[in-house]
Design a protein around this motif. Sequence first.
Motif, PDB file in Angstrom:
ATOM      1  N   GLY A  98       2.457   3.970  14.536  1.00 19.29           N
ATOM      2  CA  GLY A  98       3.654   3.187  14.848  1.00 19.29           C
ATOM      3  C   GLY A  98       3.960   3.178  16.334  1.00 19.29           C
ATOM      4  O   GLY A  98       4.396   2.160  16.891  1.00 19.29           O
ATOM      5  N   LEU A  99       3.761   4.314  16.990  1.00 20.87           N
ATOM      6  CA  LEU A  99       3.991   4.388  18.433  1.00 20.87           C
ATOM      7  C   LEU A  99       3.005   3.502  19.193  1.00 20.87           C
ATOM      8  O   LEU A  99       3.362   2.898  20.205  1.00 20.87           O
ATOM      9  CB  LEU A  99       3.862   5.834  18.906  1.00 20.87           C
ATOM     10  CG  LEU A  99       4.990   6.781  18.470  1.00 20.87           C
ATOM     11  CD1 LEU A  99       4.632   8.222  18.814  1.00 20.87           C
ATOM     12  CD2 LEU A  99       6.306   6.393  19.129  1.00 20.87           C
ATOM     13  N   ARG A 100       1.789   3.411  18.708  1.00 22.09           N
ATOM     14  CA  ARG A 100       0.814   2.532  19.363  1.00 22.09           C
ATOM     15  C   ARG A 100       1.158   1.069  19.117  1.00 22.09           C
ATOM     16  O   ARG A 100       1.083   0.247  20.032  1.00 22.09           O
ATOM     17  CB  ARG A 100      -0.599   2.821  18.841  1.00 22.09           C
ATOM     18  CG  ARG A 100      -1.073   4.247  19.094  1.00 22.09           C
ATOM     19  CD  ARG A 100      -2.511   4.444  18.686  1.00 22.09           C
ATOM     20  NE  ARG A 100      -2.780   4.010  17.303  1.00 22.09           N
ATOM     21  CZ  ARG A 100      -3.847   4.388  16.601  1.00 22.09           C
ATOM     22  NH1 ARG A 100      -4.741   5.195  17.147  1.00 22.09           N
ATOM     23  NH2 ARG A 100      -4.031   3.953  15.376  1.00 22.09           N
ATOM     24  N   TRP A 101       1.541   0.747  17.892  1.00 19.28           N
ATOM     25  CA  TRP A 101       1.861  -0.642  17.569  1.00 19.28           C
ATOM     26  C   TRP A 101       3.033  -1.159  18.396  1.00 19.28           C
ATOM     27  O   TRP A 101       3.070  -2.334  18.758  1.00 19.28           O
ATOM     28  CB  TRP A 101       2.194  -0.755  16.082  1.00 19.28           C
ATOM     29  CG  TRP A 101       0.994  -0.729  15.188  1.00 19.28           C
ATOM     30  CD1 TRP A 101      -0.316  -0.575  15.570  1.00 19.28           C
ATOM     31  CD2 TRP A 101       0.980  -0.858  13.771  1.00 19.28           C
ATOM     32  NE1 TRP A 101      -1.140  -0.605  14.476  1.00 19.28           N
ATOM     33  CE2 TRP A 101      -0.384  -0.782  13.359  1.00 19.28           C
ATOM     34  CE3 TRP A 101       1.964  -1.033  12.805  1.00 19.28           C
ATOM     35  CZ2 TRP A 101      -0.759  -0.874  12.021  1.00 19.28           C
ATOM     36  CZ3 TRP A 101       1.593  -1.128  11.469  1.00 19.28           C
ATOM     37  CH2 TRP A 101       0.252  -1.045  11.079  1.00 19.28           C
ATOM     38  N   ALA A 102       3.992  -0.301  18.689  1.00 17.52           N
ATOM     39  CA  ALA A 102       5.180  -0.741  19.421  1.00 17.52           C
ATOM     40  C   ALA A 102       4.837  -1.274  20.807  1.00 17.52           C
ATOM     41  O   ALA A 102       5.595  -2.050  21.380  1.00 17.52           O
ATOM     42  CB  ALA A 102       6.172   0.417  19.550  1.00 17.52           C
ATOM     43  N   GLN A 103       3.718  -0.884  21.340  1.00 17.80           N
ATOM     44  CA  GLN A 103       3.368  -1.346  22.682  1.00 17.80           C
ATOM     45  C   GLN A 103       2.159  -2.254  22.723  1.00 17.80           C
ATOM     46  O   GLN A 103       2.027  -3.094  23.606  1.00 17.80           O
ATOM     47  CB  GLN A 103       3.110  -0.147  23.606  1.00 17.80           C
ATOM     48  CG  GLN A 103       2.045   0.804  23.077  1.00 17.80           C
ATOM     49  CD  GLN A 103       1.706   1.888  24.061  1.00 17.80           C
ATOM     50  OE1 GLN A 103       1.572   1.616  25.245  1.00 17.80           O
ATOM     51  NE2 GLN A 103       1.574   3.115  23.580  1.00 17.80           N
ATOM     52  N   ALA A 123       8.874  10.289   2.671  1.00 14.34           N
ATOM     53  CA  ALA A 123       8.984  10.927   3.979  1.00 14.34           C
ATOM     54  C   ALA A 123       7.620  11.112   4.632  1.00 14.34           C
ATOM     55  O   ALA A 123       7.470  10.917   5.844  1.00 14.34           O
ATOM     56  CB  ALA A 123       9.685  12.276   3.841  1.00 14.34           C
ATOM     57  N   GLU A 124       6.612  11.466   3.859  1.00  7.81           N
ATOM     58  CA  GLU A 124       5.278  11.675   4.422  1.00  7.81           C
ATOM     59  C   GLU A 124       4.686  10.375   4.965  1.00  7.81           C
ATOM     60  O   GLU A 124       4.056  10.358   6.025  1.00  7.81           O
ATOM     61  CB  GLU A 124       4.363  12.290   3.367  1.00  7.81           C
ATOM     62  CG  GLU A 124       4.709  13.736   3.050  1.00  7.81           C
ATOM     63  CD  GLU A 124       4.020  14.248   1.802  1.00  7.81           C
ATOM     64  OE1 GLU A 124       4.019  15.478   1.606  1.00  7.81           O
ATOM     65  OE2 GLU A 124       3.497  13.432   1.009  1.00  7.81           O
ATOM     66  N   ILE A 125       4.900   9.288   4.244  1.00  6.13           N
ATOM     67  CA  ILE A 125       4.392   7.997   4.712  1.00  6.13           C
ATOM     68  C   ILE A 125       5.080   7.596   6.009  1.00  6.13           C
ATOM     69  O   ILE A 125       4.435   7.132   6.960  1.00  6.13           O
ATOM     70  CB  ILE A 125       4.578   6.925   3.628  1.00  6.13           C
ATOM     71  CG1 ILE A 125       3.615   7.198   2.472  1.00  6.13           C
ATOM     72  CG2 ILE A 125       4.368   5.519   4.193  1.00  6.13           C
ATOM     73  CD1 ILE A 125       3.834   6.342   1.269  1.00  6.13           C
ATOM     74  N   MET A 165       3.551   6.994   9.989  1.00  4.33           N
ATOM     75  CA  MET A 165       3.777   5.797  10.803  1.00  4.33           C
ATOM     76  C   MET A 165       4.470   6.114  12.114  1.00  4.33           C
ATOM     77  O   MET A 165       4.038   5.693  13.183  1.00  4.33           O
ATOM     78  CB  MET A 165       4.587   4.782  10.003  1.00  4.33           C
ATOM     79  CG  MET A 165       3.869   4.242   8.785  1.00  4.33           C
ATOM     80  SD  MET A 165       4.874   3.076   7.853  1.00  4.33           S
ATOM     81  CE  MET A 165       5.043   1.757   9.053  1.00  4.33           C
ATOM     82  N   ARG A 166       5.565   6.885  12.056  1.00  6.82           N
ATOM     83  CA  ARG A 166       6.359   7.066  13.274  1.00  6.82           C
ATOM     84  C   ARG A 166       5.773   8.097  14.226  1.00  6.82           C
ATOM     85  O   ARG A 166       6.059   8.068  15.422  1.00  6.82           O
ATOM     86  CB  ARG A 166       7.797   7.419  12.921  1.00  6.82           C
ATOM     87  CG  ARG A 166       8.010   8.719  12.189  1.00  6.82           C
ATOM     88  CD  ARG A 166       9.461   8.838  11.750  1.00  6.82           C
ATOM     89  NE  ARG A 166       9.742  10.068  11.047  1.00  6.82           N
ATOM     90  CZ  ARG A 166      10.902  10.318  10.441  1.00  6.82           C
ATOM     91  NH1 ARG A 166      11.863   9.418  10.493  1.00  6.82           N
ATOM     92  NH2 ARG A 166      11.099  11.446   9.826  1.00  6.82           N
ATOM     93  N   LEU A 167       4.920   9.005  13.722  1.00  6.38           N
ATOM     94  CA  LEU A 167       4.284   9.987  14.598  1.00  6.38           C
ATOM     95  C   LEU A 167       2.878   9.577  15.012  1.00  6.38           C
ATOM     96  O   LEU A 167       2.279  10.213  15.873  1.00  6.38           O
ATOM     97  CB  LEU A 167       4.232  11.354  13.914  1.00  6.38           C
ATOM     98  CG  LEU A 167       5.579  11.957  13.519  1.00  6.38           C
ATOM     99  CD1 LEU A 167       5.375  13.341  12.915  1.00  6.38           C
ATOM    100  CD2 LEU A 167       6.527  12.032  14.706  1.00  6.38           C
ATOM    101  N   GLY A 168       2.363   8.533  14.378  1.00  2.42           N
ATOM    102  CA  GLY A 168       1.007   8.104  14.666  1.00  2.42           C
ATOM    103  C   GLY A 168       0.926   6.674  15.151  1.00  2.42           C
ATOM    104  O   GLY A 168       1.366   6.335  16.247  1.00  2.42           O
ATOM    105  N   GLU A 204       0.829  -1.206   0.000  1.00  3.58           N
ATOM    106  CA  GLU A 204       0.000   0.000   0.000  1.00  3.58           C
ATOM    107  C   GLU A 204       0.866   1.260   0.000  1.00  3.58           C
ATOM    108  O   GLU A 204       0.555   2.253  -0.671  1.00  3.58           O
ATOM    109  CB  GLU A 204      -0.940  -0.004   1.203  1.00  3.58           C
ATOM    110  CG  GLU A 204      -2.037   1.034   1.146  1.00  3.58           C
ATOM    111  CD  GLU A 204      -3.004   0.825  -0.014  1.00  3.58           C
ATOM    112  OE1 GLU A 204      -3.624   1.811  -0.446  1.00  3.58           O
ATOM    113  OE2 GLU A 204      -3.131  -0.333  -0.490  1.00  3.58           O
ATOM    114  N   ALA A 205       1.982   1.220   0.754  1.00  3.69           N
ATOM    115  CA  ALA A 205       2.887   2.366   0.789  1.00  3.69           C
ATOM    116  C   ALA A 205       3.489   2.621  -0.599  1.00  3.69           C
ATOM    117  O   ALA A 205       3.604   3.776  -1.036  1.00  3.69           O
ATOM    118  CB  ALA A 205       4.000   2.120   1.809  1.00  3.69           C
ATOM    119  N   LEU A 206       3.863   1.565  -1.293  1.00  5.42           N
ATOM    120  CA  LEU A 206       4.412   1.718  -2.643  1.00  5.42           C
ATOM    121  C   LEU A 206       3.381   2.339  -3.589  1.00  5.42           C
ATOM    122  O   LEU A 206       3.714   3.205  -4.408  1.00  5.42           O
ATOM    123  CB  LEU A 206       4.874   0.361  -3.183  1.00  5.42           C
ATOM    124  CG  LEU A 206       6.160  -0.206  -2.585  1.00  5.42           C
ATOM    125  CD1 LEU A 206       6.421  -1.611  -3.118  1.00  5.42           C
ATOM    126  CD2 LEU A 206       7.353   0.694  -2.890  1.00  5.42           C
TER     127      LEU A 206
END
Length: 360
Positions: free
Chosen positions: A250-255, A239-241, A245-248, A226-228
């Motif tokens: 992704g932080l939730r998924w990590a925990q 960079a936008e993708i 992930m890293r500001l939204g 989907e990202a591609l």
Amino acid sequence: MTGCSVDHTHASVGDELPARVGVVGAGVIGAAWTARWALCGVDVVVADPSPSAAGYVATTVAAARAAWQRLGLLPGDEAVADAGITSGASGTVTVLAPDAGAAAAADGAQLICECVPERLEVKQSAYAEIEAGAAADAVIASSTSGIRPSELQVGMVRPERLVVGHPFNPVYLLPLVEVVAGARTCEQAVERATQWFTAAGMAPLRVRSEIDGFLADRLLEALWREALWLVHDGVATVAEIDEVMRLGFGLRWAQMGVFQTYATAGGEGGFRQFVEHFAPTLNLPWTKLTDVPTMTPEFVEALVRQAEQQADGRSVAELCAARDRNLADMLLALEANEWGAGRCLAALRRRLSSRYHLPR
């Protein structure tokens, strides 16, 4: 799985760690496996045909040592010599000459981590060499990210000894390892590999169905496709993708992963309320499903150009160092909260406390 004929004269399921590990292939995964085993106190012998393998392994071990010191798993005054780890309570690392071959790495090892390129014929050729040097009681763990172990076993003399132990980069920090058995894998080999991974601070996850891509890569591939498409269609940049992930999420998924995250999104009604509210959106034509954009030279160049712009002059080594620092600090936070991967770190800290005289 077939019955087991693995000889347990020299090793048993009750052993804490293998006395010696052989690593075949010293790329990103093989070098990181080497670092994790050595920092746990295991002697490691590495085989790779590349003349630069020894230098790459030493660099990776040094990076792993820095990360473990940041985690408080190692004392801060130990050093890494050019030839490998030579001081303190760490295991030794021996990188064989480029022409030594896989059999030499397998000789005397209880566990052999196969980390050669992701091509079936290359892996099967490696097993022929490994089996020529491996002891009868040795277990072979493939780091393949998606090839079924039953396919890997074709042509092996002792296929019952082979399991998949698929880790995640960087192996010396991320605890998950997918453990997959083939049709001819011995259950005792699975148990031994699982126990050894656990003793090394990993979190083995038994994949109960032998499927292509296992669990993690099937999930990753869906997101990757989907990202591609979003980049391909000019909807977003690389960079936008990554920012999304890293500001939204992704932080939730990590925990919490996917399902527990959605359970918290349902308010007091929990997961049931979330499903009832958002399930209809699954029928909307948002995604490209399994279609994959053609990786034309022009599209590849656009991806590379955007990735280089995103790096903003930082080298891969600098990016990896930042990644390791961030991962270490996130692991420490999770450990403090007794949550997720932090529990694996706490267990590893307990195992290493006496070896490295760590504060309790």
